[in-house]
Design a protein around this motif. Structure first.
Motif, PDB file in Angstrom:
ATOM      1  N   GLY A 155      60.267  -2.202  -6.802  1.00 54.18           N
ATOM      2  CA  GLY A 155      60.623  -0.816  -7.113  1.00 54.18           C
ATOM      3  C   GLY A 155      60.217   0.143  -6.006  1.00 54.18           C
ATOM      4  O   GLY A 155      60.991   1.040  -5.629  1.00 54.18           O
ATOM      5  N   ARG A 156      59.006  -0.038  -5.465  1.00 54.16           N
ATOM      6  CA  ARG A 156      58.564   0.814  -4.371  1.00 54.16           C
ATOM      7  C   ARG A 156      59.419   0.595  -3.123  1.00 54.16           C
ATOM      8  O   ARG A 156      59.769   1.557  -2.419  1.00 54.16           O
ATOM      9  CB  ARG A 156      57.101   0.514  -4.047  1.00 54.16           C
ATOM     10  CG  ARG A 156      56.113   0.997  -5.103  1.00 54.16           C
ATOM     11  CD  ARG A 156      54.713   0.530  -4.780  1.00 54.16           C
ATOM     12  NE  ARG A 156      53.739   0.988  -5.770  1.00 54.16           N
ATOM     13  CZ  ARG A 156      52.489   0.568  -5.824  1.00 54.16           C
ATOM     14  NH1 ARG A 156      52.053  -0.332  -4.933  1.00 54.16           N
ATOM     15  NH2 ARG A 156      51.665   1.028  -6.752  1.00 54.16           N
TER      16      ARG A 156
ATOM     17  N   LYS B   9      62.501  -0.366  -3.078  1.00 53.75           N
ATOM     18  CA  LYS B   9      63.817   0.230  -3.318  1.00 53.75           C
ATOM     19  C   LYS B   9      63.792   1.732  -3.045  1.00 53.75           C
ATOM     20  O   LYS B   9      64.686   2.271  -2.373  1.00 53.75           O
ATOM     21  CB  LYS B   9      64.247  -0.032  -4.761  1.00 53.75           C
ATOM     22  CG  LYS B   9      65.642   0.476  -5.088  1.00 53.75           C
ATOM     23  CD  LYS B   9      65.824   0.692  -6.569  1.00 53.75           C
ATOM     24  CE  LYS B   9      65.108   1.945  -7.009  1.00 53.75           C
ATOM     25  NZ  LYS B   9      65.384   2.341  -8.396  1.00 53.75           N
ATOM     26  N   GLU B  10      62.759   2.418  -3.529  1.00 49.23           N
ATOM     27  CA  GLU B  10      62.646   3.851  -3.286  1.00 49.23           C
ATOM     28  C   GLU B  10      62.510   4.143  -1.786  1.00 49.23           C
ATOM     29  O   GLU B  10      63.074   5.101  -1.269  1.00 49.23           O
ATOM     30  CB  GLU B  10      61.436   4.415  -4.042  1.00 49.23           C
ATOM     31  CG  GLU B  10      61.527   4.297  -5.553  1.00 49.23           C
ATOM     32  CD  GLU B  10      62.714   5.064  -6.122  1.00 49.23           C
ATOM     33  OE1 GLU B  10      63.077   6.102  -5.522  1.00 49.23           O
ATOM     34  OE2 GLU B  10      63.276   4.622  -7.138  1.00 49.23           O
ATOM     35  N   TYR B  11      61.758   3.311  -1.101  1.00 51.14           N
ATOM     36  CA  TYR B  11      61.582   3.491   0.352  1.00 51.14           C
ATOM     37  C   TYR B  11      62.907   3.318   1.081  1.00 51.14           C
ATOM     38  O   TYR B  11      63.254   4.125   1.967  1.00 51.14           O
ATOM     39  CB  TYR B  11      60.552   2.480   0.866  1.00 51.14           C
ATOM     40  CG  TYR B  11      60.542   2.331   2.360  1.00 51.14           C
ATOM     41  CD1 TYR B  11      59.941   3.296   3.172  1.00 51.14           C
ATOM     42  CD2 TYR B  11      61.130   1.221   2.972  1.00 51.14           C
ATOM     43  CE1 TYR B  11      59.945   3.161   4.549  1.00 51.14           C
ATOM     44  CE2 TYR B  11      61.128   1.086   4.342  1.00 51.14           C
ATOM     45  CZ  TYR B  11      60.539   2.053   5.128  1.00 51.14           C
ATOM     46  OH  TYR B  11      60.546   1.921   6.491  1.00 51.14           O
TER      47      TYR B  11
ATOM     48  N   VAL C 157      66.014   3.597  -0.105  1.00 52.15           N
ATOM     49  CA  VAL C 157      66.917   4.703  -0.444  1.00 52.15           C
ATOM     50  C   VAL C 157      66.555   5.956   0.350  1.00 52.15           C
ATOM     51  O   VAL C 157      67.422   6.676   0.851  1.00 52.15           O
ATOM     52  CB  VAL C 157      66.883   4.969  -1.965  1.00 52.15           C
ATOM     53  CG1 VAL C 157      67.630   6.256  -2.297  1.00 52.15           C
ATOM     54  CG2 VAL C 157      67.479   3.792  -2.728  1.00 52.15           C
ATOM     55  N   LYS C 158      65.254   6.204   0.472  1.00 53.51           N
ATOM     56  CA  LYS C 158      64.797   7.372   1.237  1.00 53.51           C
ATOM     57  C   LYS C 158      65.170   7.246   2.704  1.00 53.51           C
ATOM     58  O   LYS C 158      65.676   8.201   3.314  1.00 53.51           O
ATOM     59  CB  LYS C 158      63.285   7.523   1.083  1.00 53.51           C
ATOM     60  CG  LYS C 158      62.715   8.720   1.829  1.00 53.51           C
ATOM     61  CD  LYS C 158      61.199   8.805   1.630  1.00 53.51           C
ATOM     62  CE  LYS C 158      60.615   9.980   2.418  1.00 53.51           C
ATOM     63  NZ  LYS C 158      59.138  10.063   2.241  1.00 53.51           N
TER      64      LYS C 158
ATOM     65  N   SER D 245      72.198  11.869   0.086  1.00 53.23           N
ATOM     66  CA  SER D 245      71.675  10.871  -0.845  1.00 53.23           C
ATOM     67  C   SER D 245      72.534   9.614  -0.811  1.00 53.23           C
ATOM     68  O   SER D 245      73.741   9.669  -0.575  1.00 53.23           O
ATOM     69  CB  SER D 245      71.641  11.439  -2.267  1.00 53.23           C
ATOM     70  OG  SER D 245      72.943  11.819  -2.684  1.00 53.23           O
TER      71      SER D 245
END
Length: 312
Positions: A184-185, A187-189, A191-192, A201
Motif C-alpha cells: 500500500g505504501r 502504491k501511494e509512492y 502514484v505520487k 493525477s
C-alpha cells in the motif's frame, strides 16, 4: 509435390522442390524451373551440441523497448562438462566485469513476469507493470525502498489501469514476502511519483464489485445458474448507496446467493475464496439486506426464501 507449367513439356507437370539447392525441378523432364528460391517457412532445425536438447528455437526473444539495447545483448551461457569449467569461469568473469545498465531492470521484469504468471494475468498487464516500474526507476528516487513491494505495487496499478483489478491480498500472495501495508505504501509512492512526472493525477481506473464476481464465484465452486444470479445481483446493488468496498459487496452477494441455493456454502469457505474477513461479510450482508428483494433476481429465488435470510 505440386503442379507447375513446364516450358519443355508444354503442360502442367508435377514438380519437386530440392530444399538443399533451393531448386524447383520438373519431375518428368528434369528441367530446373526455378533456382535459388528462398524458403520462407519456419526453420525447425536444431544446432544444439547437447544430445538431450531438442529445442528448435534459436532466434532469441523479441526486442524490449524498455531496455537500453532492446534486450538483444549477448549472454555467455555456462557449458556442460568438466572441459568447459575453465572456459566458463574465464568468460563468466569477463561478462560480469562488463557493466550492464539494464541488469536491475531485467531482474525486475523477470520478477513481474513470475508474479503475473502465478496470478494468471494477461501479457498486456505484465507489459504495463514493466512500463510503470521503468518510469519510477528512471526518476532515481526509489533507492532504499522495498523492491518486492514496489514491483507488487506496479502490478496492482497495472491491473487497475487495464480494468482487470486484483485485490491487494491477491497481489500480496505472490509478492515474495512483501506485506499488504508495504504494498500500500509503495502504491501511494508510485502514484505520487508518476503524478509529479506528468504534472497531473494518475488515472487508476474505478473498481466495481462486478470485476471480481466471476473469479470469486469460480473459487467458491458455484454452478452457472448461481454465477449468473450473482452477477445480476451485484449490478443491481450499484443502484443503491451501500457504503462498502466493492470487494466486500461482492463477497456478501456471493454469500447471499449461496444461501438461497441448494448447495449452501459456509461463511468460512466464502471468506477463504474471496479474501474478505467473515465479520466484514456479515456486516456487508446487513447493509445489503434492506434492498435484498430488489437486488436478488426474481427468477432465482422466491420472496419467502429471501425473507428467510433475516435469520442469518
Amino acid at each position: 509435390m505440386a503442379d507447375a507449367f513446364c516450358s519443355d513439356c508444354k503442360r502442367q507437370t508435377e514438380v519437386v522442390f530440392d530444399h538443399s539447392a533451393g531448386d524447383t525441378v520438373c519431375s518428368e523432364c528434369g528441367l530446373v524451373l526455378e533456382s535459388h528460391s528462398i524458403d520462407e517457412t519456419s526453420e525447425w532445425r536444431t544446432f544444439a551440441n547437447e544430445s538431450g536438447d531438442n529445442d528448435p528455437v534459436r532466434v532469441g526473444g523479441p526486442t524490449n523497448p524498455l531496455l537500453t539495447d532492446g534486450g538483444l545483448s549477448t549472454v555467455i551461457a555456462k557449458p556442460n562438462g568438466t572441459s568447459g569449467e575453465f572456459l566458463s569461469s574465464s568468460l563468466g568473469r569477463w561478462q560480469n566485469r562488463g557493466s550492464n545498465p539494464d541488469r536491475g531492470l531485467i531482474l525486475a521484469f523477470k520478477t513481474i513476469a513470475t508474479m503475473s504468471d502465478r496470478l494468471g494475468l494477461v501479457a498486456t498487464i505484465k507489459d504495463r507493470a514493466n512500463e510503470i516500474f521503468k518510469k519510477v526507476e528512471d526518476q532515481k528516487s526509489s533507492r532504499g525502498r522495498n523492491q518486492d513491494a514496489l514491483l507488487a505495487a506496479c502490478l496492482y496499478i497495472a491491473c487497475r489501469q487495464e480494468d482487470k483489478p486484483r485485490t491487494v491480498k491477491e497481489i500480496c500472495s505472490v509478492a515474495n514476502g512483501a506485506s499488504k501495508k508495504e504494498i500500500g505504501r509503495a502504491k501511494e509512492y508510485i502514484v505520487k511519483q508518476l503524478g509529479l512526472e506528468k504534472g497531473q493525477s494518475v488515472e487508476m481506473g474505478a473498481i466495481h464489485a462486478a470485476d471480481f464476481m466471476r473469479r470469486f464465484c469460480s473459487n467458491v465452486g458455484m454452478n452457472n445458474q448461481a454465477v449468473k444470479a450473482a452477477q445480476e445481483s451485484v449490478q443491481k446493488s450499484e443502484e443503491f448507496d451501500i457504503r462498502r468496498s466493492p470487494i466486500s459487496i461482492a463477497a456478501a452477494v456471493i454469500f447471499i446467493i449461496t444461501q438461497l441455493s441448494e448447495e449452501k456454502k459456509p461463511l468460512r469457505d466464502i471468506s477463504l475464496a474471496t479474501g474478505v474477513a467473515e465479520g466484514t461479510i456479515r456486516n456487508s450482508f446487513k447493509d445489503l439486506y434492506p434492498h435484498i428483494s430488489k437486488i436478488i433476481p426474481s427468477w432465482y429465488a422466491k420472496e419467502d426464501d429471501i425473507r428467510g435470510l433475516s435469520s442469518l
